[in-house]
Motif scaffolding. Sequence first.
Motif, PDB file in Angstrom:
ATOM      1  N   ALA A 105       0.842  -1.207   0.000  1.00 50.88           N
ATOM      2  CA  ALA A 105       0.000   0.000   0.000  1.00 50.88           C
ATOM      3  C   ALA A 105       0.872   1.250   0.000  1.00 50.88           C
ATOM      4  CB  ALA A 105      -0.915  -0.010   1.216  1.00 50.88           C
ATOM      5  N   LEU A 106       1.929   1.231   0.843  1.00 55.64           N
ATOM      6  CA  LEU A 106       2.816   2.397   0.876  1.00 55.64           C
ATOM      7  C   LEU A 106       3.550   2.561  -0.449  1.00 55.64           C
ATOM      8  CD1 LEU A 106       4.566   2.710   4.351  1.00 55.64           C
ATOM      9  CD2 LEU A 106       2.684   4.002   3.404  1.00 55.64           C
ATOM     10  N   ALA A 107       3.902   1.434  -1.077  1.00 57.72           N
ATOM     11  CA  ALA A 107       4.583   1.529  -2.373  1.00 57.72           C
ATOM     12  C   ALA A 107       3.676   2.187  -3.400  1.00 57.72           C
ATOM     13  CB  ALA A 107       4.996   0.136  -2.846  1.00 57.72           C
ATOM     14  N   ALA A 108       2.379   1.819  -3.368  1.00 55.60           N
ATOM     15  CA  ALA A 108       1.431   2.451  -4.294  1.00 55.60           C
ATOM     16  C   ALA A 108       1.322   3.942  -3.992  1.00 55.60           C
ATOM     17  CB  ALA A 108       0.069   1.779  -4.167  1.00 55.60           C
ATOM     18  N   LEU A 109       1.250   4.280  -2.699  1.00 54.69           N
ATOM     19  CA  LEU A 109       1.170   5.696  -2.329  1.00 54.69           C
ATOM     20  C   LEU A 109       2.411   6.446  -2.797  1.00 54.69           C
ATOM     21  CD1 LEU A 109      -0.272   5.957   1.289  1.00 54.69           C
ATOM     22  CD2 LEU A 109      -1.297   6.701  -0.835  1.00 54.69           C
ATOM     23  N   ALA A 110       3.575   5.809  -2.639  1.00 50.12           N
ATOM     24  CA  ALA A 110       4.821   6.464  -3.063  1.00 50.12           C
ATOM     25  C   ALA A 110       4.776   6.748  -4.563  1.00 50.12           C
ATOM     26  CB  ALA A 110       6.020   5.578  -2.726  1.00 50.12           C
TER      27      ALA A 110
ATOM     28  N   GLN B 294       9.478  14.628  -3.419  1.00 55.17           N
ATOM     29  CA  GLN B 294      10.581  14.111  -2.607  1.00 55.17           C
ATOM     30  C   GLN B 294      10.055  13.218  -1.484  1.00 55.17           C
ATOM     31  OE1 GLN B 294      13.745  15.245  -3.403  1.00 55.17           O
ATOM     32  NE2 GLN B 294      13.107  16.776  -4.864  1.00 55.17           N
ATOM     33  N   ALA B 295       8.850  13.558  -0.956  1.00 57.78           N
ATOM     34  CA  ALA B 295       8.253  12.694   0.061  1.00 57.78           C
ATOM     35  C   ALA B 295       8.002  11.315  -0.524  1.00 57.78           C
ATOM     36  CB  ALA B 295       6.943  13.312   0.563  1.00 57.78           C
ATOM     37  N   GLY B 296       7.614  11.276  -1.810  1.00 58.19           N
ATOM     38  CA  GLY B 296       7.409   9.987  -2.455  1.00 58.19           C
ATOM     39  C   GLY B 296       8.699   9.194  -2.535  1.00 58.19           C
ATOM     40  N   TYR B 297       9.813   9.869  -2.889  1.00 55.77           N
ATOM     41  CA  TYR B 297      11.103   9.167  -2.953  1.00 55.77           C
ATOM     42  C   TYR B 297      11.443   8.565  -1.593  1.00 55.77           C
ATOM     43  CZ  TYR B 297      11.723  12.173  -7.078  1.00 55.77           C
ATOM     44  OH  TYR B 297      11.549  12.838  -8.254  1.00 55.77           O
ATOM     45  N   MET B 298      11.234   9.382  -0.535  1.00 52.72           N
ATOM     46  CA  MET B 298      11.650   8.917   0.791  1.00 52.72           C
ATOM     47  C   MET B 298      10.732   7.807   1.296  1.00 52.72           C
ATOM     48  SD  MET B 298      12.970  12.339   2.669  1.00 52.72           S
ATOM     49  CE  MET B 298      11.991  13.583   1.906  1.00 52.72           C
ATOM     50  N   LEU B 299       9.464   7.850   0.869  1.00 52.20           N
ATOM     51  CA  LEU B 299       8.543   6.788   1.260  1.00 52.20           C
ATOM     52  C   LEU B 299       9.053   5.434   0.752  1.00 52.20           C
ATOM     53  CD1 LEU B 299       6.023   6.935   2.897  1.00 52.20           C
ATOM     54  CD2 LEU B 299       4.667   7.067   0.827  1.00 52.20           C
ATOM     55  N   ALA B 300       9.744   5.463  -0.385  1.00 49.31           N
ATOM     56  CA  ALA B 300      10.295   4.214  -0.918  1.00 49.31           C
ATOM     57  C   ALA B 300      11.267   3.592   0.077  1.00 49.31           C
ATOM     58  CB  ALA B 300      10.992   4.482  -2.247  1.00 49.31           C
ATOM     59  N   GLY B 301      11.979   4.442   0.821  1.00 52.98           N
ATOM     60  CA  GLY B 301      12.906   3.909   1.813  1.00 52.98           C
ATOM     61  C   GLY B 301      12.203   3.273   2.994  1.00 52.98           C
ATOM     62  N   VAL B 302      10.963   3.702   3.260  1.00 56.29           N
ATOM     63  CA  VAL B 302      10.198   3.093   4.349  1.00 56.29           C
ATOM     64  C   VAL B 302       9.624   1.757   3.880  1.00 56.29           C
ATOM     65  CG1 VAL B 302       8.307   3.449   5.959  1.00 56.29           C
ATOM     66  CG2 VAL B 302       9.631   5.399   5.180  1.00 56.29           C
ATOM     67  N   VAL B 303       9.220   1.720   2.604  1.00 53.90           N
ATOM     68  CA  VAL B 303       8.528   0.549   2.072  1.00 53.90           C
ATOM     69  C   VAL B 303       9.384  -0.713   2.189  1.00 53.90           C
ATOM     70  CG1 VAL B 303       7.712  -0.453  -0.089  1.00 53.90           C
ATOM     71  CG2 VAL B 303       7.059   1.850   0.524  1.00 53.90           C
TER      72      VAL B 303
END
Lengths: 247, 538
Positions: B281-286, B314-323
Amino acid sequence: MAEVVFFLAAIGALAGAVGTVAVRNPFYSVLALVMHLLSLALLFLLLRSEFVAAAQVVVYAGAVMVLYMFVVAYVGGTSMPLGPGGTRSMRIGSIVFAGVLFVELAIAILGTGLKALGTEGAPYEPGFGTPARIGELLLTKFLLPFEIASFLLLIAAVGAVTLARRRGGLHDAEEQRITPLDLVRPVSTGTMAEAVGTRTNATTRERTGLEYGGHSGRAGPEDGDDGERTGLEAGVAPGGDTGPEDR
Amino acid sequence: MNGRKLEGPAIDFAGLSPLLALLGGAVVVLMVGLLRGRAAREHGVPALSFATLAASLGLTIWQLDSSEELVAGALAIDGLGTVLNILFVSAGMATVLLSWRALAPRESAHGEFHALLLTSIAGMVVLAWSTNLVTVFLGLELLSIPLYVLCATEMRRATSLESGLKYLIVGSLGSAVFLYGLALIYGATGSTDFAGIAEANSAVGLSSDPLMLTGIALSVVGLGFKASVAPFHQWTPDVYEGAPTPVTAFMAVATKAAAFGIFLRLFDVALIDSATAWAPALAALATVTIIAGNVGALGQSSLKRMLAYSSVAQAGYMLAGVVVTSGLGVRATVFYLAVYLVMNLAAFAVIIARERETSLGDDLAAVEGIGATRPVLAWPMTIAMLSLAGIPATGGFIGKFFLIDATVDGGYAWLGFVIVIGSMISLAYYLRVIAAIWMRDAPAVAQSTPVPAGPRPALAGGSPEGDAGPGSVALGAESPPAQAGAVVYGGEPGGGKAHWEVALVAVLCAALTVAAGVVPQPLFDLVQRCGDAFTNLV
């Protein structure tokens, strides 16, 4: 008995919550919120949290709601009924999203595999919900959250004062020094006379098309020393005895 | 009660000191703001505020190696917390410098402005260090409430007030949704401690329980509002554009770092066993965030709006690191946060400098032609734009490289592709700024000299319309100072001079951006410390 009270309180809480957002008149809206909060207090009582229930009634249904009442009375109350905002598609969209969220939450509550939800819950232990027990928790496990909450209230008050205190024209009020001249100054002149702000700002703003109306005769912040003098000069300058009220 | 002696919890004051310094400093600054002397308020307060932040930074560096629980399971100091605290405090120091001689603190009183700023940073520290849902929510509110007020501090500009109100409403909605999610998580696991949640999650096998999943979903939405993750980002451009620019700079970098700090801690510690549910889900959001941010930025002519959309991307890029739920992902996210901080601050410092020098505000025209006239501002802006786009030899490139490495390593290689495609789109609007700087001539109005009254939003005192209006006679005696004030007070003080501290922030941040791209090893070593908080990550 407990079931009857529960359903009464639950229906009251839901009806109050719906009424708060559905009623057009803000005054009735506040009353509906009071009903909601009182029903919640009843639910807390059913959970054996007498202290929380009492706090709910005294603080929320009592004090906070009185403040709301004052605000509603102050800003106009019935004269400005709240209507649904936005376009038709936005309203329909919001209803659809709310419905989806409701269904999702219903699934979450009904579909959970947690067994305890349908039962009586944790057994009652003596002392639960008493002020002594709550105080103990606030001083041990939740000591830091308690302290942070107090700081949060402080800074919320500071923020509220910051927003409420300064409206145009009050900028250099703090620059004013108390001098003997204040005693001889005619009534209704000086800084307060200027600060009422009923003068040409509106027209100035319209003509320039910019928001920075500022206030008549107020010096900008950059020319500090001039600004410091302004208030006093306005009081003693030739013709200074004719405040806006005299015109 | 019962004569029983109550044992207070053990408090580690040394570990708590960076936070205590900030809160104590906020109170002191608030008091000093009441002093009568103009110099004490206008220069003493920022100096004290800066000293407070410097003290907090020093204490953080002193505590850099400690890793322990602080007060009864509410906070814990560890690598992630200290590194993030360095970021918050650095952003705060830059903000103090940028707002030193800005309009916003003068409008809202210096003491209050800086106290709100320091408290907001303290809220970020609480958020980033919290190990308990109660503390998380309080930290989030302690961060947000001062920011709502800070956005509205240029009180005579309607857009500033609008931005504060908008942020208040949207932020409160986000907080409410987040709180609902936390309540459901607590209901499902029966614990507010992160450790307890993780334990219940793995023991009972809650990862597919609808109650838990709904709680996680609502928390994602709530944090998405704070970190401006699409589709919860619509407030970002309006609030960033309306807020005073120093506050915008602070919000863009520090709030994002705090939001991602808690993203990492909540999802990679407490909810790690449900990763199979939330990671896709987070990956889709990113993905949505990267596309929405980059496409949204394309058509913007206001630099602040453009940077707002860019911050969404940039928030999307960083979300990838959480995913990716790996130690590498955590380090990549924190590395990118650090780089993002310096490159964004450099860009905002240049915008502030040009706002003070010209009457064009934050429009793209304000930076046109400054390559020839103001190289000291042109170079930092150029470096910041190149770094945001991810051009090699800048920190942005290393950061993106690190993030893509983490996504490939974590089995989300397609997300790496999305990052690359997003960066390609982003070149269009970043290069437009660079083209404006170096390839266009400065517009004639840009270097305007102070025009007394005239089309300025004059303060009526000595201006013709003021004379015509009622009540102006009383003030006739002091029209010259009032006029001078009118020019300066116009909000966009045309023909003013950029102050040295703004240029200093721009140059320093640009230098750090390049340094992070050329010798990234020190920063790698720093973010290496973040791993120790995540015992159950690979």
